[in-house]
Design a protein around this motif. Structure first.
Motif, short mmCIF file in Angstrom:
data_model
loop_
_atom_site.label_atom_id
_atom_site.label_comp_id
_atom_site.label_asym_id
_atom_site.label_seq_id
_atom_site.Cartn_x
_atom_site.Cartn_y
_atom_site.Cartn_z
N PHE A 24 47.60 39.06 52.70
CA PHE A 24 47.09 39.25 54.07
C PHE A 24 47.40 37.97 54.81
O PHE A 24 46.68 36.99 54.66
CB PHE A 24 45.58 39.49 54.06
CG PHE A 24 45.17 40.75 53.37
CD1 PHE A 24 45.39 41.98 53.98
CD2 PHE A 24 44.58 40.72 52.12
CE1 PHE A 24 45.02 43.15 53.34
CE2 PHE A 24 44.20 41.89 51.49
CZ PHE A 24 44.42 43.10 52.10
N PRO A 84 35.34 37.28 39.56
CA PRO A 84 34.38 36.75 40.53
C PRO A 84 34.60 37.32 41.93
O PRO A 84 35.62 37.96 42.18
CB PRO A 84 34.66 35.24 40.53
CG PRO A 84 35.58 34.99 39.39
CD PRO A 84 36.25 36.26 39.04
N ASN A 85 33.68 37.06 42.82
CA ASN A 85 33.81 37.55 44.20
C ASN A 85 35.13 37.08 44.82
O ASN A 85 35.53 35.95 44.64
CB ASN A 85 32.67 37.02 45.06
CG ASN A 85 31.37 37.74 44.73
OD1 ASN A 85 31.31 38.50 43.77
ND2 ASN A 85 30.36 37.50 45.53
N GLY A 86 35.76 37.99 45.53
CA GLY A 86 37.00 37.63 46.22
C GLY A 86 38.20 37.56 45.30
O GLY A 86 39.26 37.09 45.70
N ALA A 87 38.05 38.04 44.08
CA ALA A 87 39.16 37.94 43.13
C ALA A 87 40.30 38.90 43.47
O ALA A 87 41.43 38.72 43.03
CB ALA A 87 38.65 38.23 41.71
N GLY A 88 40.00 39.93 44.24
CA GLY A 88 41.03 40.89 44.59
C GLY A 88 40.86 42.25 43.93
O GLY A 88 41.78 43.07 43.94
N SER A 118 38.71 44.86 44.67
CA SER A 118 38.71 45.98 45.62
C SER A 118 40.10 46.18 46.21
O SER A 118 40.53 47.31 46.43
CB SER A 118 37.71 45.73 46.74
OG SER A 118 36.40 45.67 46.23
N SER A 119 40.78 45.08 46.46
CA SER A 119 42.14 45.19 47.01
C SER A 119 43.02 45.99 46.05
O SER A 119 43.85 46.79 46.48
CB SER A 119 42.74 43.81 47.23
OG SER A 119 41.94 43.07 48.12
N GLN A 135 32.77 50.38 47.65
CA GLN A 135 31.80 49.32 47.40
C GLN A 135 30.62 49.48 48.36
O GLN A 135 29.46 49.42 47.97
CB GLN A 135 32.48 47.97 47.58
CG GLN A 135 31.64 46.80 47.16
CD GLN A 135 32.49 45.54 47.07
OE1 GLN A 135 33.72 45.56 47.10
NE2 GLN A 135 31.82 44.39 46.96
N HIS A 185 30.21 44.13 38.30
CA HIS A 185 29.86 42.72 38.12
C HIS A 185 28.95 42.51 36.92
O HIS A 185 28.96 41.45 36.32
CB HIS A 185 29.17 42.18 39.38
CG HIS A 185 30.14 41.71 40.41
ND1 HIS A 185 30.97 40.64 40.20
CD2 HIS A 185 30.42 42.17 41.66
CE1 HIS A 185 31.73 40.45 41.27
NE2 HIS A 185 31.42 41.38 42.17
#
Ligand code: ATP
Ligand code: MG
Lengths: 273, 358
Positions: free
Chosen positions: A31, A55-59, A61-62, A103, A228
């Motif tokens: 992005f 961890p959060n933001g690891a990708g 969901s992407s 999510q 998680h």
């Protein structure tokens, strides 16, 4: 574990896992300057429960968004049943038999639980608009047939009593369950669950875990899920992909992943759950 | 007799899918149909038909049409007046070009023409939403009125620029022109309204309707379950415009008889029909009727009570009407977005518990 290339393997609890259903090959997604996914490859096999953690933001969901066609990767290939998948719109992906939950719950708030579940059948309903306008013949038959399938799923997920309730009035935990019901209603070949237990209490998590295992067991549905809660992941999944900052840092059975030093450093060491 | 479903168990999903699952509602529905088709035609006179019944029937069709687009599919439109004009001019061209074909067929064809035009103007909805889509449909409204004013072919090169409905019959009975009988025009419009309402009801309870509502509630989730936004939105524009076109055709052919496009189908008309569905209830067929009835009856009532009864000047009564409608729109938008239909539902829910509310 015996992982022969195209034959699949047998799990510790004796379930037979088949060949590769979905294969991600060298996926890269950016992005602007942010690299959400960096050259990741992994596969999902028929009948297995595949977890994606990190961890959060690891990708994570992407990655699901790439599979379901919301994001188009700059690089890499998606193979479905061994064939390279051309670039597809999300609704075309759904028509191929891939269903998912979000999510953040994405239900149709203005409709009842039953209607929400019935929308899951839309890919199977194809009576013409003329037949529906007159409500004779195919349209009426189709409605009843699909209603029966939905009622079975409603029974299965134990939401009979809220069938006619508008979704907007439901508490969070039930909404998650209705969203699962809608995804199941389409009788998917591959079911993607993005944090199905986020924000739930222990009891609700247990219910949800049971449903996920039952779905996999009774319908033989292949499931890829993001979660998680490490306890849940270790219990449910057959194989786990671990992501961190868009990179894949581990892939294997829960035990293998748990003992992987890179994973311990990057993930388990960082967030203590 | 109590109003409830107790003792009225559904033994099949078919029964559960009925339009009126409660017996009492079903009987009331048959009673209304009976009165509308078999009693009222014998009682009506010119005043009742022209002041109340025709506008109510015709606006109800338009409101059902707009409700499909706005209430069910969530695509805001301010082009209703323009699309009614398409129906009116289409039926005019058909009436004058094929005088021997039944007028009923012309009305249906005019709806078809409007559906095609509606789909064309619905194309922007694939790219833009909400406010911007409303502006785009507003542009359609002004463009269509301008077009029918400017291109003489549409009004058959008449000197006045108006269109006039020639006398046409259905099964040998005059339904257009100055000598048509009140009962005939009433029944003619009633048949169209009944058919439109049944079709709308059928479409909104099946898979097409669920696709529309899915798009309305959350377009991303709709896509994820396999709804093609292109076909869902355009089918809503087509069906909606079909009904609106029919209402325009009837409004011109049966009700007004002579039309100057800017006056009959201007932006005011777009707002009037939009107000009907807001007051009546978005996403409800019954609400379309309720809203149309309300906004048709209100001015008649005010005129009779205030002007004839209390001797108010006409313009004062008209201003009061504006204020009442404006106030109601704001009230409904804030307090009850589902309109009169929701109030009716709440009343029924209360009634179901009566006389033991706890
Ligand atoms: N549509 C988008 N536009 C811009 N950046 C995005 C977009 N979607 C995701 N990202 C970025 O990509 C990275 C990965 O996000 P993603 O949502 O996939 O993480 P995640 O692993 O699901 O995290 P979480 O556990 O918090 O859900 C983040 O840095 C995020 O900001
Ligand atoms: Mg996420």
């Amino acid at each position: 574990m015996t992982l022969a290339e195209d034959m699949g393997y047998t799990t510790a609890d004796g379930r037979k896992i088949g060949g590769v259903v979905m294969e991600m090959k060298n996926i890269t997604l950016r992005f602007g300057g942010v690299v959400a996914i960096k050259d990741i490859s992994f596969d999902i096999r028929e009948g297995e429960i595949r977890a994606i953690i990190g961890p959060n933001g690891a990708g994570k969901s992407s990655m699901l968004n790439v599979i379901s066609g919301f994001y188009v990767p700059q690089d890499g290939e998606v193979l479905f049943h061994g064939k390279k998948r051309p670039q597809m719109k999300p609704f075309e992906v759904a028509q191929q038999g891939i269903a998912r939950t979000f999510q953040n719950i994405a239900l149709f708030e203005g409709m009842s639980v039953l209607d929400n579940v019935m929308t899951g059948r839309l890919t199977h309903m194809n009576s013409s608009i003329w037949s529906q306008a007159l409500w004779k013949g195919k349209a009426e038959r189709e409605e009843v047939e699909n209603r029966e399938i939905c009622e079975r799923i409603i029974d299965f997920l134990e939401i009979q009593s809220i069938r006619k309730t508008p979704v907007a009035r439901l508490p969070y935990g039930l909404k998650k369950r209705v969203e699962l019901a809608r995804a199941l209603a389409s009788e998917p070949k591959l079911l993607l669950l993005d944090e199905p237990m986020a924000g739930m209490n222990v009891e609700e998590k247990e219910d949800m875990s049971r449903f996920i295992l039952d779905v996999n067991d009774e319908f033989g549905t292949t499931i890829a899920l993001i979660e998680h809660d490490m306890g849940v992941v270790m219990d449910l999944s057959d194989r786990v992909v671990v992501m961190d900052y868009g990179k894949k840092i581990g892939d294997g059975t829960p035990d293998e992943v748990r003992n992987n030093q890179a994973v311990i450093d990057a993930y388990l060491g960082v967030s203590h759950d | 007799m109590f109003y409830r479903e107790a003792g009225d168990f559904k033994t099949s999903y078919q029964d559960d899918n009925q339009t009126f699952p409660i017996k009492f509602d079903r009987y009331r529905y048959y009673a209304v149909l009976f009165a509308a088709f078999a009693v009222i035609p014998f009682l009506v006179n010119d005043y009742w038909v022209n002041a109340i019944f025709l506008p109510f029937l015709i606006y109800s069709i338009a409101a059902i049409g707009l409700n499909i687009l706005v209430g069910y599919c969530g695509q805001v439109s301010l082009g209703t007046g323009g699309f009614m004009a398409v129906g009116a001019y289409a039926v005019y061209k058909l009436m004058t070009a094929f005088p021997d074909v039944s007028f009923a067929i012309h009305v249906v064809l005019a709806g078809g023409v409007t559906a095609i035009v509606g789909v064309m103007f619905g194309l922007p909805s694939l790219r833009i939403k909400g406010f911007y889509l409303a502006v785009a449909t507003l542009a359609a409204q002004f463009f269509l009125v301008w077009l029918f004013n400017r291109v003489p072919w549409f009004y058959n090169y008449s000197a006045s620029g108006q269109i006039n409905a020639p006398v046409r019959t259905v099964f040998g009975v005059e339904v257009t022109g100055p000598t048509a009988e009140p009962w005939a025009v009433y029944l003619f419009c009633l048949v169209f309204l009944t058919l439109c309402a049944i079709i709308a009801r059928n479409l909104t309870r099946g898979s097409v309707g669920r696709k529309w509502m899915a798009i309305r509630d959350m377009d991303i989730a709709a896509e994820i379950i396999g709804v093609n936004p292109l076909t869902a939105k355009l089918s809503a524009f087509a069906v909606s415009s079909f009904f609106v076109g029919i209402s325009g055709a009837l409004f011109f052919g049966v009700y007004l008889g002579a039309v100057e496009v800017g006056e009959a189908f201007g932006i005011n008309k777009s707002f009037l029909v939009l107000f009907m569905i807001i007051i009546g209830g978005l996403g409800s067929i019954f609400g379309s009727f309720a809203g149309a009835a309300f906004l048709v009856l209100l001015p008649v009532l005010l005129k009779n009570v205030l002007v004839s009864g209390l001797g108010w000047p006409t313009d004062l009564a008209a201003h009061l009407e504006f204020m009442i409608v404006g106030g109601l729109i704001v009230t409904f938008l804030i307090l009850e977005p589902h309109g009169l239909a929701q109030l009716w539902r709440v009343a029924k829910e209360k009634l179901r518990l009566w006389p033991f509310p706890h």
